[in-house]
Scaffold this active site. Structure first.
Site, short mmCIF file in Angstrom:
data_model
loop_
_atom_site.label_atom_id
_atom_site.label_comp_id
_atom_site.label_asym_id
_atom_site.label_seq_id
_atom_site.Cartn_x
_atom_site.Cartn_y
_atom_site.Cartn_z
N SER A 93 0.83 -1.20 0.00
CA SER A 93 0.00 0.00 0.00
C SER A 93 0.87 1.25 0.00
CB SER A 93 -0.97 -0.03 1.18
OG SER A 93 -1.93 1.00 1.08
N ASP A 137 -0.99 1.84 -4.31
CA ASP A 137 -1.77 0.71 -4.84
C ASP A 137 -3.20 1.13 -5.18
OD1 ASP A 137 -2.60 0.92 -2.16
OD2 ASP A 137 -3.07 -1.21 -2.04
N ASP A 154 -5.80 2.10 -3.63
CA ASP A 154 -7.02 1.79 -2.88
C ASP A 154 -7.48 2.98 -2.04
OD1 ASP A 154 -5.06 1.65 -0.89
OD2 ASP A 154 -5.79 -0.24 -0.03
#
Length: 538
Positions: free
Chosen positions: A149, A294, A296
């Site tokens: 992440s 990433d 998200d």
């Protein structure tokens, strides 16, 4: 050297030799040979903990790091737990653009294939929500995304999704950890070659992300993927949604695992969005969008009379929650936020006749917030994580959030309004809410436990001049909620130890009612006082 120290040294040397003998990566032996005793002791003190959703840690040889041997044994453990329930089922494996992500993803896919699973290995680096979507879309038994992440460049990780594309929860994570402990040596784990796949799933994901918008018309967008994998995916999704006027931060657009222009690749970090906001000002944008590596998470920036600024995760959560509920037309709606997020979403939900669910921290709980009376339509956490299309992605999703945030700007503009106007409207209806978080570093995780124990036995008696009531969230989680207030103001502090670092985190919220300017001034004054007071507790 004493006999005891010699015995410890001998035991460590034996553990290192055993690891090197079975490590399929030939570079590991040289790496470990260059380590001093203290470094080796740290690398072999314990295995990397299988925590929230999976593994995350520094890229280094040894059991307490992310490396090929650890990934192989972790995948074998996941396969054993899944095999007890879903033999022969599909598995989706994806990866981001971090160092060794592609290698770890292929190794994971090959282990799953050797264990009898049908494996879909993504053909290129993809955002984490693509894997969450694909697991749900094809009805896979599980998914694995190789990502850390927004961690530093020196880290990588291994994130596991259960059926439905939901992050795993207890006891599955403990079952996997126990299985990993029983795994064979890494070089004895079978592997079967796997072809790349996933083109149709990527296309379906992008087409679905484009459908979250409610209006038509375009908007000028400044965008940065923060050196991560979200850039091309965000451009494609925005274009499919009708947003073609998108300008990118060129120096941060191409994936780069070293994240050269930011100290820490998290849009929330001070300075991380400076280049984005400068671009937004230069091109006279209407919205600025920052994705984490990433993709998200999504952070939103807006123009103000004093210049561009990034919204907090809570502010974006209020805006998107209100927008989704105002356009929701079918069935009973549920929205969710965590115990450390702002309470305004609960008030917004009540205003729209929807249900609000407060969960523990993390999307593994938010994604499961549906209840018997309604279906989840939106969830967020204050750390810029937003789930705007739970029917398709049951996790935070920066790409679809970016599409919806741009759509919100269009909807407001069509009514002659701005994002700042919308925030003012929410404050008038629900009270001015201000939020911040403060961190208290401690010497060790044990010291954090001791501070929490002292807080439980000697809780503060006042907050910003208000008498305090205390709610202890044990045994569900190690957290304390302190609240106080009167008819015109309330204060709330949630304190909990970090799950990954030796520190205590306290999440502060102040709510004030009344005339807008006066309420904001009072709320900001109380928040500043609390931010100075809270780190001194216990």
């Amino acid at each position: 050297m004493s006999a005891m120290l010699m015995a410890v040294h001998t035991e460590l040397s034996a553990a290192v030799a055993e690891w090197v003998a079975h490590d399929p990566d030939p570079a590991s032996a040289a790496e470990l040979a260059a380590c001093d005793d203290d470094d080796l002791a740290d690398r072999f003190a314990r295995p990397l903990t299988f925590g929230t959703a999976g593994l995350r840690g520094p890229l280094r040889a040894g059991p307490n790091g992310m490396n090929l041997a650890v990934v192989l044994r972790a995948t074998w453990g996941v396969a054993q737990v899944l095999g007890d329930h879903s033999p022969g089922s599909a598995i989706v494996v994806g990866y981001d653009a971090r160092h060794r992500s592609a290698e770890f993803a292929r190794a994971s896919a090959e282990v799953f294939a050797a264990q009898g699973f049908s494996v879909s290995l993504m053909f290129c680096p993809v955002p984490t929500p693509v894997v969450a979507f694909a697991v749900r879309n094809i009805g896979a038994a599980a998914g694995v995304q190789i990502t850390a992440s927004h961690n530093p460049a020196s880290d990588n990780g291994y994130k596991v999704y259960a059926a439905g594309g939901l992050q795993i929860v207890e006891p599955t994570d403990r079952d996997i950890e126990h299985a990993i402990a029983a795994a064979p040596p890494a070089d004895q784990i079978p592997r079967t070659p796997v072809d790349h796949d996933g083109v149709e799933q990527v296309r379906s994901y992008l087409e679905r992300a484009a459908t979250v918008r409610r209006t038509s018309g375009s908007v000028r967008v400044a965008l940065t993927p923060m050196h991560g994998v979200g850039g091309e995916f965000a451009l494609d999704a925005l274009a499919l949604a009708g947003f073609g006027d998108v300008h990118v931060v060129e120096s941060q657009f191409a994936p780069d695992p070293d994240f050269p222009t930011v100290t820490f690749p998290n849009p929330e970090e001070p300075g991380a969005a400076d280049q984005l906001l400068a671009l937004a000002a230069d091109i006279d944008a209407e919205i600025a969008v920052a994705l984490d590596p990433d993709a998200d998470r999504c952070a939103v920036g807006v123009p103000t009379p004093a210049g561009w600024r990034m919204l907090t995760g809570d502010e974006t959560g209020w805006l998107l929650g209100d927008y989704i509920l105002s356009t929701h037309r079918s069935g009973a709606a549920v929205v969710a936020s965590t115990v450390v997020s702002s309470r305004m979403l609960a008030s917004i939900a009540a205003d729209h006749g929807a249900r609000h669910v407060e969960t523990l921290t993390g999307f593994k709980w938010l994604a499961r917030a549906d209840d018997l009376d309604g279906t989840l339509v939106y969830a967020y956490e204050e750390a810029i994580g937003h789930c705007v299309d739970p029917a398709a992605v049951r996790d935070k999703d920066g790409i679809s959030t970016a599409v919806l945030a741009c759509d919100l700007v269009v909807a407001l503009r069509d009514r002659g309004r701005t994002v700042l106007d919308a925030l003012d409207d929410l404050a008038r209806r629900h009270g001015v809410h201000t939020t911040t978080a403060v961190t208290r570093r401690v010497g060790s995780p044990q010291e954090a436990v001791e501070v929490m124990a002292r807080l439980r036995s000697h809780a503060p008696v006042s907050l910003a001049g208000f008498d305090v009531s205390v709610t202890d969230l044990q045994p569900r989680t190690d957290a304390l909620v302190f609240t106080g207030g009167d008819d015109t103001a309330t204060v709330r502090v949630v304190t909990r130890p970090s799950g990954t670092e030796p520190k205590l985190k306290s999440y502060i919220e102040v709510r004030c009612t009344g005339e807008l300017a006066a309420a904001r001034a009072r709320a900001e004054k109380s928040q500043s006082a609390l931010a100075a007071e809270v780190p001194q507790w216990a």
